[in-house]
Design a protein around this motif. Sequence first.
Motif, PDB file in Angstrom:
ATOM      1  N   GLY A 267       4.956   6.188   0.308  1.00  0.00           N
ATOM      2  CA  GLY A 267       4.107   6.670  -0.138  1.00  0.00           C
ATOM      3  C   GLY A 267       2.638   5.586   0.578  1.00  0.00           C
ATOM      4  N   PHE A 268       1.273   6.079   0.218  1.00  0.00           N
ATOM      5  CA  PHE A 268       0.531   5.010   0.557  1.00  0.00           C
ATOM      6  C   PHE A 268      -0.158   4.735  -0.821  1.00  0.00           C
ATOM      7  CE2 PHE A 268      -1.045   9.011   3.618  1.00  0.00           C
ATOM      8  CZ  PHE A 268       0.414   8.920   4.498  1.00  0.00           C
ATOM      9  N   VAL A 269      -1.255   3.693   0.193  1.00  0.00           N
ATOM     10  CA  VAL A 269      -1.327   2.946  -1.099  1.00  0.00           C
ATOM     11  C   VAL A 269      -2.871   2.452  -1.144  1.00  0.00           C
ATOM     12  CG1 VAL A 269      -1.472   0.011  -1.391  1.00  0.00           C
ATOM     13  CG2 VAL A 269       0.280   0.730  -0.714  1.00  0.00           C
ATOM     14  N   ASP A 270      -4.315   3.152  -1.563  1.00  0.00           N
ATOM     15  CA  ASP A 270      -5.282   3.237  -1.650  1.00  0.00           C
ATOM     16  C   ASP A 270      -5.514   1.369  -2.260  1.00  0.00           C
ATOM     17  OD1 ASP A 270      -7.921   3.271  -1.985  1.00  0.00           O
ATOM     18  OD2 ASP A 270      -7.605   5.038  -3.490  1.00  0.00           O
ATOM     19  N   ALA A 271      -6.326   0.945  -0.943  1.00  0.00           N
ATOM     20  CA  ALA A 271      -6.640  -0.672  -1.394  1.00  0.00           C
ATOM     21  C   ALA A 271      -7.610  -0.451  -1.880  1.00  0.00           C
ATOM     22  CB  ALA A 271      -6.110  -1.408  -0.122  1.00  0.00           C
TER      23      ALA A 271
ATOM     24  N   ALA B  80      -0.699   5.107  11.491  1.00  0.00           N
ATOM     25  CA  ALA B  80      -0.670   5.880  10.320  1.00  0.00           C
ATOM     26  C   ALA B  80       0.073   5.021   8.910  1.00  0.00           C
ATOM     27  CB  ALA B  80      -1.083   7.445   9.873  1.00  0.00           C
ATOM     28  N   VAL B  81       1.065   5.344   9.183  1.00  0.00           N
ATOM     29  CA  VAL B  81       2.297   4.011   7.947  1.00  0.00           C
ATOM     30  C   VAL B  81       1.927   2.649   7.785  1.00  0.00           C
ATOM     31  CG1 VAL B  81       4.272   3.325   7.618  1.00  0.00           C
ATOM     32  CG2 VAL B  81       3.606   6.155   8.224  1.00  0.00           C
TER      33      VAL B  81
ATOM     34  N   HIS C 277       1.255  -1.986   5.530  1.00  0.00           N
ATOM     35  CA  HIS C 277       0.170  -3.314   6.225  1.00  0.00           C
ATOM     36  C   HIS C 277      -0.680  -3.555   4.758  1.00  0.00           C
ATOM     37  CE1 HIS C 277      -0.140  -3.905  10.524  1.00  0.00           C
ATOM     38  NE2 HIS C 277       1.117  -3.245  10.286  1.00  0.00           N
ATOM     39  N   PRO C 278      -1.001  -2.318   3.466  1.00  0.00           N
ATOM     40  CA  PRO C 278      -0.874  -2.424   2.644  1.00  0.00           C
ATOM     41  C   PRO C 278      -0.863  -3.139   1.572  1.00  0.00           C
ATOM     42  CG  PRO C 278      -1.620  -0.362   2.671  1.00  0.00           C
ATOM     43  CD  PRO C 278      -1.723  -1.179   4.059  1.00  0.00           C
ATOM     44  N   VAL C 279       1.016  -2.708   1.428  1.00  0.00           N
ATOM     45  CA  VAL C 279       2.129  -3.639   0.746  1.00  0.00           C
ATOM     46  C   VAL C 279       2.356  -4.661   0.974  1.00  0.00           C
ATOM     47  CG1 VAL C 279       4.533  -3.267   0.638  1.00  0.00           C
ATOM     48  CG2 VAL C 279       2.922  -0.564   0.369  1.00  0.00           C
ATOM     49  N   ASP C 280       2.594  -4.859   1.613  1.00  0.00           N
ATOM     50  CA  ASP C 280       2.053  -6.784   2.535  1.00  0.00           C
ATOM     51  C   ASP C 280       1.190  -7.403   2.003  1.00  0.00           C
ATOM     52  OD1 ASP C 280       4.780  -6.303   3.854  1.00  0.00           O
ATOM     53  OD2 ASP C 280       3.881  -5.808   6.297  1.00  0.00           O
ATOM     54  N   ARG C 281      -0.215  -7.026   2.844  1.00  0.00           N
ATOM     55  CA  ARG C 281      -1.312  -7.367   2.097  1.00  0.00           C
ATOM     56  C   ARG C 281      -1.675  -8.250   0.820  1.00  0.00           C
ATOM     57  NH1 ARG C 281      -4.073 -11.467   4.762  1.00  0.00           N
ATOM     58  NH2 ARG C 281      -6.500 -11.326   4.694  1.00  0.00           N
ATOM     59  N   PHE C 282      -0.899  -6.889  -0.495  1.00  0.00           N
ATOM     60  CA  PHE C 282      -0.993  -7.262  -1.745  1.00  0.00           C
ATOM     61  C   PHE C 282      -0.263  -7.776  -2.445  1.00  0.00           C
ATOM     62  CE2 PHE C 282      -4.660  -4.911  -0.188  1.00  0.00           C
ATOM     63  CZ  PHE C 282      -6.066  -5.727  -0.516  1.00  0.00           C
ATOM     64  N   ALA C 283       1.113  -7.919  -1.630  1.00  0.00           N
ATOM     65  CA  ALA C 283       2.676  -8.218  -2.634  1.00  0.00           C
ATOM     66  C   ALA C 283       2.381  -8.165  -3.220  1.00  0.00           C
ATOM     67  CB  ALA C 283       2.079  -9.885  -2.527  1.00  0.00           C
ATOM     68  N   LEU C 284       3.392  -6.255  -2.622  1.00  0.00           N
ATOM     69  CA  LEU C 284       3.312  -5.034  -3.942  1.00  0.00           C
ATOM     70  C   LEU C 284       4.957  -4.756  -3.822  1.00  0.00           C
ATOM     71  CD1 LEU C 284       0.998  -2.378  -2.897  1.00  0.00           C
ATOM     72  CD2 LEU C 284       0.788  -5.031  -5.161  1.00  0.00           C
ATOM     73  N   GLY C 285       5.508  -5.380  -3.030  1.00  0.00           N
ATOM     74  CA  GLY C 285       7.529  -5.595  -2.798  1.00  0.00           C
ATOM     75  C   GLY C 285       7.970  -4.869  -1.930  1.00  0.00           C
ATOM     76  N   GLU C 286       8.756  -4.375  -2.672  1.00  0.00           N
ATOM     77  CA  GLU C 286       9.446  -3.237  -1.673  1.00  0.00           C
ATOM     78  C   GLU C 286       9.301  -2.194  -1.593  1.00  0.00           C
ATOM     79  OE1 GLU C 286      13.852  -5.518  -3.066  1.00  0.00           O
ATOM     80  OE2 GLU C 286      13.668  -6.063  -1.439  1.00  0.00           O
ATOM     81  N   ARG C 287       8.304  -1.960  -0.696  1.00  0.00           N
ATOM     82  CA  ARG C 287       7.604  -0.222  -0.592  1.00  0.00           C
ATOM     83  C   ARG C 287       6.852   0.033   0.609  1.00  0.00           C
ATOM     84  NH1 ARG C 287       6.386  -1.329  -6.127  1.00  0.00           N
ATOM     85  NH2 ARG C 287       7.330   0.542  -6.378  1.00  0.00           N
ATOM     86  N   GLY C 288       6.281   0.896   1.043  1.00  0.00           N
ATOM     87  CA  GLY C 288       6.160   0.776   2.356  1.00  0.00           C
ATOM     88  C   GLY C 288       6.709   1.128   3.546  1.00  0.00           C
ATOM     89  N   ARG C 289       8.025   1.148   3.026  1.00  0.00           N
ATOM     90  CA  ARG C 289       8.659   1.433   4.926  1.00  0.00           C
ATOM     91  C   ARG C 289       9.698   2.869   4.278  1.00  0.00           C
ATOM     92  NH1 ARG C 289       6.634  -3.612   5.097  1.00  0.00           N
ATOM     93  NH2 ARG C 289       5.702  -3.830   6.854  1.00  0.00           N
ATOM     94  N   ILE C 290      10.426   2.745   5.209  1.00  0.00           N
ATOM     95  CA  ILE C 290      11.835   3.784   5.216  1.00  0.00           C
ATOM     96  C   ILE C 290      12.775   2.908   5.612  1.00  0.00           C
ATOM     97  CG2 ILE C 290      12.326   5.368   5.953  1.00  0.00           C
ATOM     98  CD1 ILE C 290      10.063   7.684   5.320  1.00  0.00           C
TER      99      ILE C 290
ATOM    100  N   ALA D  97      11.484   3.694  -3.400  1.00  0.00           N
ATOM    101  CA  ALA D  97      11.507   5.311  -2.458  1.00  0.00           C
ATOM    102  C   ALA D  97      10.185   5.622  -3.389  1.00  0.00           C
ATOM    103  CB  ALA D  97      12.871   6.191  -3.149  1.00  0.00           C
ATOM    104  N   ASP D  98       9.254   5.388  -3.195  1.00  0.00           N
ATOM    105  CA  ASP D  98       7.387   6.072  -2.742  1.00  0.00           C
ATOM    106  C   ASP D  98       8.078   7.026  -1.501  1.00  0.00           C
ATOM    107  OD1 ASP D  98       7.469   4.920  -5.400  1.00  0.00           O
ATOM    108  OD2 ASP D  98       6.391   3.079  -4.774  1.00  0.00           O
ATOM    109  N   LEU D  99       7.562   8.318  -1.995  1.00  0.00           N
ATOM    110  CA  LEU D  99       7.856   8.680  -0.134  1.00  0.00           C
ATOM    111  C   LEU D  99       6.801   9.571  -0.673  1.00  0.00           C
ATOM    112  CD1 LEU D  99      11.888   8.255  -0.185  1.00  0.00           C
ATOM    113  CD2 LEU D  99      10.246   8.295   1.375  1.00  0.00           C
ATOM    114  N   LEU D 100       6.812  10.319   0.538  1.00  0.00           N
ATOM    115  CA  LEU D 100       5.896  11.450   1.226  1.00  0.00           C
ATOM    116  C   LEU D 100       6.418  12.596   2.044  1.00  0.00           C
ATOM    117  CD1 LEU D 100       2.414  10.338   2.160  1.00  0.00           C
ATOM    118  CD2 LEU D 100       3.797  10.762  -0.090  1.00  0.00           C
TER     119      LEU D 100
END
Length: 538
Positions: free
Chosen positions: A59-63, A450-451, A457-470, A476-479
């Motif tokens: 899933g995408f992060v709108d920064a 695009a991923v 990268h926004p997950v890492d930048r804003f310390a959003l936990g174990e998401r943003g990668r498959i 499981a935030d998935l598209l």
Amino acid sequence: MSTPADSRIVLRGGSIPHADGVRRADLAVQNGRIRAVGEVDRRADDLVIDAGDRLLLPGFVDAHSHADGLLGDPEVQLALLRQGVTTIIAGQDGVSYPPGDGAYATDYFAAINGPHPAYRGDGVAGYLSSVDDAGPLNAACLVPAGTVRFEVCGRDEAPATPEQTVAMTALVESGLAEGAVGLSTGLDYVPGIFQQASEIAALCHPVARSGGVYVTHLRGGYEANTAAGIAEVAEIARLTAAATGAELPVHVSHFHADAPIVLDQLDKLATAGLSATFDAYPYVRGCSLLAMPLLPHALSARPLPQVLAALTDPDRRPALRQSCLARVTTSASLGTGWAEMITLAHVAAPEFSWTHGFSLRQAAARVEAEPIDLALDLLAAARLEVNVVMAVPHERGPAELARIFSRPEHVGGSDGIFIGAHPHPRARGSFARYLREFVREQQSWTWSDAVAHLASHPVDRFALGERGRIRVGSVADLLVIDPHTVADTATYDQPLGLSVGIDDVLVAGTPVLRDGELTGAHPGRGLRRTRTHQIFPQ
């Protein structure tokens, strides 16, 4: 669609982007996490989603979002999910509901964020709790420095006293302790415009110590004035590091300027040794409060009744008119063609609803008025609740935007404003537009790029936990994306069109969008900062 919380969901027949292309893989999801990637055994009781030769992305992060108070609105939910956005970063531009009772944000930012239906004045913790299980989307939150200043200094334009700075810093510390991912400033808005670099640096001390990020709407209107704004960012980071011994990661909001300016200023931040990122949306025109470029800041800082009195007093109106006209005609971003460059997106006055979608010049001609007079009349009638779409002198094309977006420091952000009958299309189209224009058409991004830009990268930048990668163990935030059809449909003329090509979305392992429609599930969470940011870019 309702499924037991511990049911296993299997996405079959899809492909996952990686550095060398894509690879076919199934995904198994259970209890909110990815449990298997690749060969997945078949069980009779699985809920199977046929990925149908589509791509599987995190899933995408709108920064940079202004959906802070609108996450319970099904229209907003659908608009974001149809673009693939599963998480937003709220609290932007220095103005949002926490800390305090939320009244300042609801008043001053009425045309940007709108009111919040659930916030009860209980700080960042209360805001994040209001997101938990309230809808399908996640939200993280920045501490808004303008709201912090308003809580302590009120409408005073003077530099903060040492005592006031201590009180403001305590509010920032509390917000960070409650899970905020950083601090935001909006230095073209009030009261942010009254905050000096030394004051902002003091507020950044706990941000640096806690591993948060300093996020800023630069001072000075961007475009040709960008260098001064970036120099201030570097000074704030330098002062913070000198006082704390800790690095201050910085993030520039909606970094819009010609490509040579953006690239040069990013190089300057890198040369200064700063960990810097930025968001920029895939459009050229901007959107903001009409009052921001028009009214003198000293007037905007006054209580609403005083501003309205100045707008409507026949004795004061001529001087105000001249002052406002001078501001917009000498603006580096607008200039003498300002009335053609401003399109009315939201006017909270029923008698002026006909103006939506007109430029100020067109609307003024219709009532045989001067644009400056109509603008002031609109602000008075709508009690300042007016937002506008603003053109720029140089319309940058996709190739120039591609140069900017190819920088590894870029992360996706829409600056999406959902308030209004004729809003900027970026609210409903930004992330699908990234995919259509820069992956499929320009081919300046691969799907793996695009991923990185829109998720990991926004997950890492804003310390959003174990998401943003498959990968196994990730949230499981998935598209499920059709790479051949994904596209934005919102335009400047028809800004309410929903994006297409993303019809199935999971948040925390729960289907929230099936066949392009909301399922009614509410797995969204208020995301608290989970760890120190990663130094960026890597």
